[in-house]
Structure formats: C-alpha cells, structure tokens
Design an enzyme around this catalytic site. Structure first.
Site, PDB file in Angstrom:
ATOM      1  N   CYS A 173    -145.345 -22.948 -45.532  1.00 60.32           N
ATOM      2  CA  CYS A 173    -145.121 -21.519 -45.790  1.00 60.32           C
ATOM      3  C   CYS A 173    -143.875 -21.274 -46.635  1.00 60.32           C
ATOM      4  CB  CYS A 173    -144.989 -20.738 -44.486  1.00 60.32           C
ATOM      5  SG  CYS A 173    -146.562 -20.455 -43.664  1.00 60.32           S
TER       6      CYS A 173
ATOM      7  N   CYS B  86    -142.155 -17.137 -40.692  1.00 63.02           N
ATOM      8  CA  CYS B  86    -142.113 -17.973 -41.883  1.00 63.02           C
ATOM      9  C   CYS B  86    -140.796 -17.824 -42.653  1.00 63.02           C
ATOM     10  CB  CYS B  86    -143.256 -17.607 -42.819  1.00 63.02           C
ATOM     11  SG  CYS B  86    -144.877 -17.814 -42.079  1.00 63.02           S
TER      12      CYS B  86
ATOM     13  N   CYS C  57    -145.811  -4.114 -41.149  1.00 60.59           N
ATOM     14  CA  CYS C  57    -146.690  -3.054 -40.655  1.00 60.59           C
ATOM     15  C   CYS C  57    -146.407  -2.834 -39.177  1.00 60.59           C
ATOM     16  CB  CYS C  57    -148.163  -3.382 -40.897  1.00 60.59           C
ATOM     17  SG  CYS C  57    -148.871  -4.605 -39.768  1.00 60.59           S
TER      18      CYS C  57
END
Length: 135
Positions: free
Chosen positions: A36, A87, A78
């Site tokens: 990631c 990450c 969100c």
C-alpha cells in the site's frame, strides 16, 4: 527442516508489513502493508507525519480492558463506513475509499452517517483520524 521453513515464512510475512516509529511517543507501530505504500510514493512523508493512531487520533483512543488492540476507526475520507485498512503509516480507510471509489465525501447528515450527521470535534471528513473505541 520445519523450523527453518517456519522462520523463512515468518520472515516473508514480516517483509510485507510496514512498521514505523511514532514521532510523538517514539514507540514502533504497524502502519499497513508495504504494497500500500506505493500509493504514497507521490510525496515523501516528513518524520513528524509518522504518528501512531493512539497519538494522532481524536475520540476514544484506548479501552480500559483491551488498551489499543481492538479499536475501530472512522474512515478518514467518509463517515458512512468504519475503517477496514490502515495504510502509509498515517491513514484509516473504509473498503470503498481504499479502493478509490470515493474521494473526500461530504457527510450525508442522515442515518447513513456513523454519527447520524452530528460529527464530534475532530471527526471531519478528509482531515482527521478518529477512533470510535473498542470493537
């Protein structure tokens, strides 16, 4: 030899995990998968940006029974899903945001928001890391 095979497997697994030293508390912390990190190659993180979730989060950052082992986090981008990924050593993502389906999303201000549209201080979409407490 089984022990050598186990050691090799453990080493391979550890090579896939990214660990960082927290700028604030100086403790090591798990910051996601090495794979990631590629998403963060467009900019170099400063040392002061590498802060463990306990030091960087608002909300309930510790459980009296479990410490920090089972904390859930709001997705940084969100407010409709709980984070499933951590990450780059800095950011919690829900599945949709981690997959790139959303950018920073405006709060729907209804029951689909995990705060029912009433975000506490430090839980602004796109800006803050926010711990929801023990799972």
């Amino acid at each position: 030899d089984v022990n050598e095979s186990t050691k090799a497997t453990q080493s391979d697994i550890l090579d896939q995990l990214a660990f960082y030293q927290c700028f604030k508390c100086q403790e090591p912390y798990f910051g996601g998968l090495v794979s990631c990190e590629a998403a963060f190659t467009d900019r170099i993180l400063n040392d002061d940006e590498l802060v463990c979730p306990s030091c960087s989060s608002f909300g309930l950052t510790s459980c009296s029974k479990h410490g920090t082992n089972f904390l859930d986090y709001k997705c940084r981008f969100c407010c409709t899903d709980i984070a499933a990924f951590f990450c780059g050593g800095t950011t919690h993502y829900c599945l949709k945001c981690h997959s790139g389906l959303y950018g920073t999303k405006t709060c729907p201000k209804d029951e689909t928001c995990i705060f029912y549209g009433q975000h506490p201080a430090g839980a602004e979409n796109g800006i803050h890391e926010y711990s929801l407490g023990c799972a």
